[in-house]
Design a protein around this motif. Structure first.
Motif, PDB file in Angstrom:
ATOM      1  N   LEU A   1       0.875  -1.160   0.000  1.00 47.22           N
ATOM      2  CA  LEU A   1       0.000   0.000   0.000  1.00 47.22           C
ATOM      3  C   LEU A   1       0.916   1.216   0.000  1.00 47.22           C
ATOM      4  O   LEU A   1       1.808   1.331   0.855  1.00 47.22           O
ATOM      5  CB  LEU A   1      -0.883   0.016   1.247  1.00 47.22           C
ATOM      6  N   VAL A   2       0.718   2.107  -0.970  1.00 47.18           N
ATOM      7  CA  VAL A   2       1.526   3.316  -1.101  1.00 47.18           C
ATOM      8  C   VAL A   2       0.655   4.506  -0.752  1.00 47.18           C
ATOM      9  O   VAL A   2      -0.499   4.579  -1.164  1.00 47.18           O
ATOM     10  CB  VAL A   2       2.035   3.473  -2.557  1.00 47.18           C
ATOM     11  N   ARG A   3       1.212   5.431  -0.014  1.00 43.96           N
ATOM     12  CA  ARG A   3       0.480   6.636   0.326  1.00 43.96           C
ATOM     13  C   ARG A   3       1.326   7.841  -0.068  1.00 43.96           C
ATOM     14  O   ARG A   3       2.532   7.876   0.185  1.00 43.96           O
ATOM     15  CB  ARG A   3       0.189   6.676   1.816  1.00 43.96           C
ATOM     16  N   THR A   4       0.673   8.813  -0.713  1.00 44.42           N
ATOM     17  CA  THR A   4       1.307  10.081  -1.075  1.00 44.42           C
ATOM     18  C   THR A   4       0.401  11.208  -0.616  1.00 44.42           C
ATOM     19  O   THR A   4      -0.682  10.956  -0.067  1.00 44.42           O
ATOM     20  CB  THR A   4       1.518  10.204  -2.603  1.00 44.42           C
ATOM     21  N   ASP A   5       0.810  12.437  -0.895  1.00 46.36           N
ATOM     22  CA  ASP A   5      -0.018  13.594  -0.579  1.00 46.36           C
ATOM     23  C   ASP A   5      -1.374  13.504  -1.279  1.00 46.36           C
ATOM     24  O   ASP A   5      -2.358  14.056  -0.811  1.00 46.36           O
ATOM     25  CB  ASP A   5       0.670  14.889  -1.025  1.00 46.36           C
ATOM     26  N   ASP A   6      -1.412  12.827  -2.422  1.00 45.20           N
ATOM     27  CA  ASP A   6      -2.629  12.756  -3.235  1.00 45.20           C
ATOM     28  C   ASP A   6      -3.548  11.592  -2.894  1.00 45.20           C
ATOM     29  O   ASP A   6      -4.637  11.495  -3.441  1.00 45.20           O
ATOM     30  CB  ASP A   6      -2.263  12.675  -4.712  1.00 45.20           C
ATOM     31  N   GLY A   7      -3.121  10.658  -2.074  1.00 43.72           N
ATOM     32  CA  GLY A   7      -3.979   9.524  -1.746  1.00 43.72           C
ATOM     33  C   GLY A   7      -3.200   8.233  -1.603  1.00 43.72           C
ATOM     34  O   GLY A   7      -2.000   8.239  -1.337  1.00 43.72           O
ATOM     35  N   GLU A   8      -3.904   7.118  -1.798  1.00 44.99           N
ATOM     36  CA  GLU A   8      -3.326   5.784  -1.623  1.00 44.99           C
ATOM     37  C   GLU A   8      -3.462   4.963  -2.890  1.00 44.99           C
ATOM     38  O   GLU A   8      -4.378   5.196  -3.683  1.00 44.99           O
ATOM     39  CB  GLU A   8      -4.037   5.035  -0.496  1.00 44.99           C
ATOM     40  N   ALA A   9      -2.573   3.992  -3.056  1.00 48.10           N
ATOM     41  CA  ALA A   9      -2.654   3.052  -4.178  1.00 48.10           C
ATOM     42  C   ALA A   9      -2.109   1.710  -3.719  1.00 48.10           C
ATOM     43  O   ALA A   9      -1.185   1.648  -2.897  1.00 48.10           O
ATOM     44  CB  ALA A   9      -1.851   3.567  -5.367  1.00 48.10           C
ATOM     45  N   ASN A  10      -2.687   0.643  -4.228  1.00 47.87           N
ATOM     46  CA  ASN A  10      -2.179  -0.698  -3.993  1.00 47.87           C
ATOM     47  C   ASN A  10      -1.361  -1.107  -5.203  1.00 47.87           C
ATOM     48  O   ASN A  10      -1.804  -0.946  -6.342  1.00 47.87           O
ATOM     49  CB  ASN A  10      -3.331  -1.685  -3.775  1.00 47.87           C
ATOM     50  N   ILE A  11      -0.157  -1.619  -4.960  1.00 50.43           N
ATOM     51  CA  ILE A  11       0.694  -2.078  -6.050  1.00 50.43           C
ATOM     52  C   ILE A  11       1.072  -3.528  -5.795  1.00 50.43           C
ATOM     53  O   ILE A  11       1.078  -3.983  -4.642  1.00 50.43           O
ATOM     54  CB  ILE A  11       1.953  -1.199  -6.202  1.00 50.43           C
ATOM     55  N   CYS A  12       1.362  -4.258  -6.864  1.00 48.95           N
ATOM     56  CA  CYS A  12       1.714  -5.667  -6.716  1.00 48.95           C
ATOM     57  C   CYS A  12       2.736  -6.060  -7.781  1.00 48.95           C
ATOM     58  O   CYS A  12       3.093  -5.260  -8.655  1.00 48.95           O
ATOM     59  CB  CYS A  12       0.474  -6.547  -6.783  1.00 48.95           C
ATOM     60  N   ALA A  13       3.184  -7.309  -7.720  1.00 52.31           N
ATOM     61  CA  ALA A  13       4.220  -7.822  -8.617  1.00 52.31           C
ATOM     62  C   ALA A  13       3.918  -7.449 -10.067  1.00 52.31           C
ATOM     63  O   ALA A  13       2.798  -7.589 -10.534  1.00 52.31           O
ATOM     64  CB  ALA A  13       4.332  -9.330  -8.467  1.00 52.31           C
ATOM     65  N   GLY A  14       4.938  -6.930 -10.733  1.00 49.93           N
ATOM     66  CA  GLY A  14       4.803  -6.527 -12.125  1.00 49.93           C
ATOM     67  C   GLY A  14       4.512  -5.049 -12.314  1.00 49.93           C
ATOM     68  O   GLY A  14       4.664  -4.519 -13.407  1.00 49.93           O
ATOM     69  N   ASP A  15       4.105  -4.364 -11.248  1.00 47.59           N
ATOM     70  CA  ASP A  15       3.798  -2.937 -11.354  1.00 47.59           C
ATOM     71  C   ASP A  15       5.079  -2.104 -11.323  1.00 47.59           C
ATOM     72  O   ASP A  15       6.063  -2.463 -10.665  1.00 47.59           O
ATOM     73  CB  ASP A  15       2.898  -2.476 -10.205  1.00 47.59           C
ATOM     74  N   ILE A  16       5.035  -0.986 -12.024  1.00 47.17           N
ATOM     75  CA  ILE A  16       6.110   0.015 -12.007  1.00 47.17           C
ATOM     76  C   ILE A  16       5.457   1.333 -11.621  1.00 47.17           C
ATOM     77  O   ILE A  16       4.425   1.706 -12.176  1.00 47.17           O
ATOM     78  CB  ILE A  16       6.799   0.119 -13.379  1.00 47.17           C
ATOM     79  N   LEU A  17       6.054   2.014 -10.668  1.00 46.24           N
ATOM     80  CA  LEU A  17       5.492   3.253 -10.146  1.00 46.24           C
ATOM     81  C   LEU A  17       6.589   4.301 -10.108  1.00 46.24           C
ATOM     82  O   LEU A  17       7.708   4.015  -9.682  1.00 46.24           O
ATOM     83  CB  LEU A  17       4.957   3.003  -8.731  1.00 46.24           C
ATOM     84  N   VAL A  18       6.288   5.501 -10.567  1.00 53.51           N
ATOM     85  CA  VAL A  18       7.240   6.609 -10.488  1.00 53.51           C
ATOM     86  C   VAL A  18       6.712   7.622  -9.485  1.00 53.51           C
ATOM     87  O   VAL A  18       5.581   8.095  -9.610  1.00 53.51           O
ATOM     88  CB  VAL A  18       7.459   7.276 -11.865  1.00 53.51           C
ATOM     89  N   VAL A  19       7.534   7.934  -8.490  1.00 57.19           N
ATOM     90  CA  VAL A  19       7.208   8.934  -7.483  1.00 57.19           C
ATOM     91  C   VAL A  19       7.981  10.191  -7.875  1.00 57.19           C
ATOM     92  O   VAL A  19       9.212  10.162  -7.943  1.00 57.19           O
ATOM     93  CB  VAL A  19       7.620   8.462  -6.072  1.00 57.19           C
ATOM     94  N   GLY A  20       7.271  11.264  -8.153  1.00 58.09           N
ATOM     95  CA  GLY A  20       7.911  12.493  -8.604  1.00 58.09           C
ATOM     96  C   GLY A  20       8.759  13.161  -7.540  1.00 58.09           C
ATOM     97  O   GLY A  20       8.544  12.985  -6.337  1.00 58.09           O
ATOM     98  N   ALA A  21       9.727  13.936  -7.988  1.00 58.03           N
ATOM     99  CA  ALA A  21      10.582  14.703  -7.080  1.00 58.03           C
ATOM    100  C   ALA A  21       9.719  15.566  -6.170  1.00 58.03           C
ATOM    101  O   ALA A  21       8.742  16.166  -6.601  1.00 58.03           O
ATOM    102  CB  ALA A  21      11.532  15.581  -7.884  1.00 58.03           C
TER     103      ALA A  21
END
Length: 155
Positions: A91-111
């Protein structure tokens, strides 16, 4: 990429079991530097921290191996971070909300994006967190920081 006309490089001459030492490539074409994962472990855990500057690389990374429920508190980097989920889920949380990620996913977190994650599910999370910098720079926030409304990450 090799084509049918591309010559294959001969095996490298690794004259030492110490992988921190530079290993010269064939015909003096350059230097390859190898590091043992066991030398890069964070504390007594299974995760690894690699800072490229020491090895002549323009990137750094964490090879995350977290058990369910484990993960870093809210923090921020002055550069982007790219995550490649190898196995497990989070479970990923940022200023904008939450997302669930799993095997095979690629996520970019901005500077400059405050973020945190926790391994979820029943199996360990294995993920490459690639930092667009030769040195890892991160600022951690209090877990009760208002950015995340003072609530901990949850499954």
């Amino acid at each position: 990429m090799f084509t049918t006309d591309s010559p294959r490089l001969p095996a490298l001459q690794d004259e030492s079991r110490d992988r921190k030492r530079p290993v010269t490539s064939p015909k003096g074409a350059g230097v390859l530097v190898a590091a043992k994962e066991s030398d890069l472990r964070i504390g007594s855990g299974k995760s690894v921290r690699f800072e490229g500057e020491r090895y002549g690389s323009g990137i750094s990374f964490f090879h995350v191996h977290n058990e369910p429920g484990q993960g870093p508190d809210p923090h921020v980097h002055p550069y982007s971070e790219t995550w490649v989920v190898l196995s497990g889920s989070a479970l990923v949380r940022t200023d904008d909300g939450e997302a669930n990620i799993c095997a095979g996913d690629i996520l970019v977190v901005g500077a400059g994006t405050t973020h945190a994650f926790r391994a979820t599910g029943s199996e360990p999370l294995r993920m490459m967190c690639i930092h667009a910098s030769s040195r890892i720079e991160q600022t951690f926030f209090d877990t009760a920081d208002e950015r995340f409304a003072g609530t901990p990450l949850r499954d």
